[in-house]
Design an enzyme around this catalytic site. Structure first.
Site, PDB file in Angstrom:
ATOM      1  N   ASN A   1     -42.854  -5.354 -22.498  1.00 33.03           N
ATOM      2  CA  ASN A   1     -44.067  -5.982 -21.978  1.00 33.03           C
ATOM      3  C   ASN A   1     -45.293  -5.379 -22.653  1.00 33.03           C
ATOM      4  OD1 ASN A   1     -42.601  -7.387 -19.675  1.00 33.03           O
ATOM      5  ND2 ASN A   1     -42.145  -5.248 -19.204  1.00 33.03           N
TER       6      ASN A   1
ATOM      7  N   GLY B   1     -37.040  -1.440  -8.358  1.00 29.42           N
ATOM      8  CA  GLY B   1     -36.615  -0.408  -7.425  1.00 29.42           C
ATOM      9  C   GLY B   1     -35.205   0.106  -7.612  1.00 29.42           C
TER      10      GLY B   1
ATOM     11  N   ASP C   1     -43.462  -0.928 -19.897  1.00 28.65           N
ATOM     12  CA  ASP C   1     -44.790  -1.472 -19.571  1.00 28.65           C
ATOM     13  C   ASP C   1     -45.877  -0.605 -20.206  1.00 28.65           C
ATOM     14  OD1 ASP C   1     -43.785  -3.517 -17.880  1.00 28.65           O
ATOM     15  OD2 ASP C   1     -43.546  -2.072 -16.265  1.00 28.65           O
TER      16      ASP C   1
ATOM     17  N   ASP D   1     -41.428 -13.443 -11.396  1.00 25.88           N
ATOM     18  CA  ASP D   1     -41.894 -12.288 -10.633  1.00 25.88           C
ATOM     19  C   ASP D   1     -41.865 -12.680  -9.161  1.00 25.88           C
ATOM     20  OD1 ASP D   1     -42.359 -10.879 -12.950  1.00 25.88           O
ATOM     21  OD2 ASP D   1     -44.465 -11.445 -13.071  1.00 25.88           O
TER      22      ASP D   1
END
Length: 592
Positions: A512, A376, A447, A289
């Site tokens: 995730n 993004g 997520d 990350d």
């Protein structure tokens, strides 16, 4: 760059030579990008996408590259350069006939590649070059194009040099499509460039394959089994082509390129691998990350349920190292893939995030396993009013060294619209990128957050009985998808999202779980089993790994194709090699 000159008696060092730390690389201002480099090759980072050989360079040190402009060819360039060669790009048909050795790293769709070759009048010349038994290496699509035709968006006519039709894998037999990961080869005859592979895995990523037949059998040098035996490589004289990606197959892949580039040289043999590769391996992926800290430096961080700040008075961003350094180390440690997630950049101006693009460029110079990047990837308009499509953003990522892009929030919105209308608009980032680059190049990152229920009929979304009851004894839960880094819940479940994005063109799912993130108590087995059973594309299990046993648990109890971790690798709590050794002991196939 000066290339080394070799004679037939030269002993060429194997991949895995000594590395030295190079700390002088800079990316935009104060961002210092250190990396482990090969001490025998002092390479400078490329400032452009096209690498042209100097006219003063001896032809013996030049490789001619047929790059028609689709996908990540930077890694092929970097692999060639790491072996001491310069590169000349094909600009005209004459460049093909004048080549001393030609590499065709085909990436993307069959029809698009043939269209470029025909429009540039290179198809006929390429056939003539190969028919003259000139040194040729085709990679992935560069192998498929040699056949008569392909069913991909077709039928589409190929070069017709090898009898056979390229068709799609059959997912009805339970095998996931695309075929992504490290698989074993069955070498059928003297292949020359495959001499160093032995019992090791190589990296595949494709949805279409050519099948052996009596008509093409004399071409086949190796096959691979993925529900069926398909052609993994071909050879006739000096002409070679492989379905897998040597530039993404680590040391063993570099040995293949080395054998092609130095066919008359003696090469130091690597010691035999103790465990023979036999089938598709489960992958262990290192995730980084990446974000800027409060000082403006690009760092690797790790969240605790997506919170990346230390719980201190200063409340600073958690800093676990520099991204290029860590990626290089994980490659040396045996990571099967490296995934970058840009968790703060690309919010307003994706193509202006030069440090992140530089991270990809520098990493791909010496990391020869697949690289995924996310953060993004969407349509946007910059401050001056200029519009950029998500395809342009993804293309920049690919040109900078990414093999796959990961789409998060934008995929959620696209899936919601698709489920609402039942119509594929073709305008979403997911659809656009998968159409141009193939679905194997697109990962959708989901997520979700667990929402407990007393009755599964309380919601319209897929709910399941969970092994660990909720805080009030609830036995059921559904998994609500989120966007914007987990900050906003959406009216769609993880099950519904996974099914929708598969139909829209996703080639892989990164799954995730906000509840498990950073907890170190294991993956959410209930969630991963739910999703991996629901789709026919590969699923990467993420969030919650804390011990080596957590990896074996997720592979034994679910259909996950890969396990991803971050913090335990960054903090050196669990080495990648320890994970793989444990998996081997439990009878799970891994690449060593």
């Amino acid at each position: 760059m000066e290339a080394a000159t070799f004679t037939s008696a030269t002993q060429i060092p194997t991949a895995g030579s000594s590395y030295s730390t190079l700390s002088s690389l800079k990316a935009s201002g104060s961002h210092s990008l250190q990396f482990l480099r090969r001490s025998s090759h002092k390479l400078k980072p490329s400032k452009g996408f096209s690498i042209r050989a100097s006219s003063s360079v001896d032809d013996d040190s030049v490789v001619t590259l047929l790059d028609y402009g689709a996908g990540n060819v930077r890694s092929v360039r970097n692999a060639i350069r790491s072996l001491g060669f310069d590169i000349k790009d094909v600009q005209t048909p004459e460049d093909i006939m004048n080549a001393k050795r030609l590499i065709f790293p085909g990436v993307g769709a069959f029809a698009a590649a043939m269209d470029v070759l025909n429009k540039k009048e290179m198809a006929e010349v390429l056939c003539a070059y190969i028919e003259k038994d000139r040194p040729f290496l085709g990679i992935c699509l560069g192998l498929q194009l040699l056949f008569e035709s392909s069913e991909e968006n077709g039928p589409v006519k190929g070069l017709g040099l090898i009898p056979g039709v390229v068709g799609r894998f059959d997912s009805s037999n339970g095998f996931r499509v695309p075929h992504i990961g490290w698989n074993a080869l069955q070498i059928t005859e003297d292949s020359q460039i495959l001499d160093d592979i032995g019992s090791r895995h190589v990296y595949f990523v494709h949805s279409y394959r050519a099948m052996p037949s009596d008509d093409n059998r004399e071409w086949i040098s190796s096959t691979c089994n993925y529900g069926e035996n398909f052609i993994a490589s071909v050879r006739r004289g000096n002409v070679h082509a492989v379905q897998f990606h040597p530039e993404k197959s680590g040391d063993v892949g570099l040995s293949i390129l080395r054998r092609f580039l130095y066919p008359k040289c003696e090469i130091t043999k690597k010691p035999p691998v103790q465990r023979k590769a036999s089938k598709l391996a489960k992958r262990v992926i290192a995730c980084l990350d990446v974000r800027t800290n409060d000082k403006g430096d690009l760092v690797v961080t790790k969240g605790d349920q997506y919170d990346v700040r230390e719980h201190t008075k200063e409340n600073e961003v958690r800093n676990l190292g520099k991204p290029v350094d860590l990626a290089g180390q994980y490659y040396l440690d045996g990571a099967d893939e490296v995934s970058f997630l840009n968790i703060t950049g690309f919010r307003d101006f994706p193509l202006g995030d030069l440090p992140m693009l530089q991270v990809l460029r520098y990493t791909s110079e010496n990391v020869f396993v697949p690289l995924t990047v996310g953060g993004g990837i969407r349509d946007f308009t910059d401050g001056s009013g200029r519009y950029y499509s998500s395809l342009e953003v993804a293309s920049e990522y690919f040109r900078s060294g990414a093999d796959k892009v990961s789409i998060g929030s934008d995929a959620v919105y696209a899936a919601e619209e698709y489920l609402k209308t039942g119509v594929r608009s073709g305008k979403s980032s997911l659809e656009q990128i998968s159409k141009v680059y193939g679905n194997q190049a697109v990962v959708v990152s989901i997520d979700p957050r667990r929402v407990y229920l007393k009755d599964p009929n309380d919601v319209v979304f897929k709910a399941i009985r969970v092994r660990n009851p909720g805080p009030n004894g609830e036995e059921y839960a559904w998994y609500q998808c989120t966007v914007n880094g987990g900050r906003e819940g959406r009216p769609i479940g993880a099950y519904e999202l996974a099914k929708a994005v598969e139909e829209l063109g996703a080639g892989e799912i990164l799954l995730n779980c906000i509840d498990c993130d950073g907890q170190g108590k294991g993956f959410d087995i209930d969630l991963i089993k739910l999703i991996s059973d629901a789709v026919s594309i590969p699923v990467i299990a993420s969030s919650g790994a804390g011990t080596v046993e957590h990896f074996s648990e997720v592979f034994l109890e679910t259909n996950a194709s890969a396990g991803l971790a971050a913090g335990i690798f960054h903090r050196k709590e669990v080495p990648i090699q320890s994970v793989k050794e444990h998996l081997l002991k439990t009878g799970i196939e891994v690449r060593m």
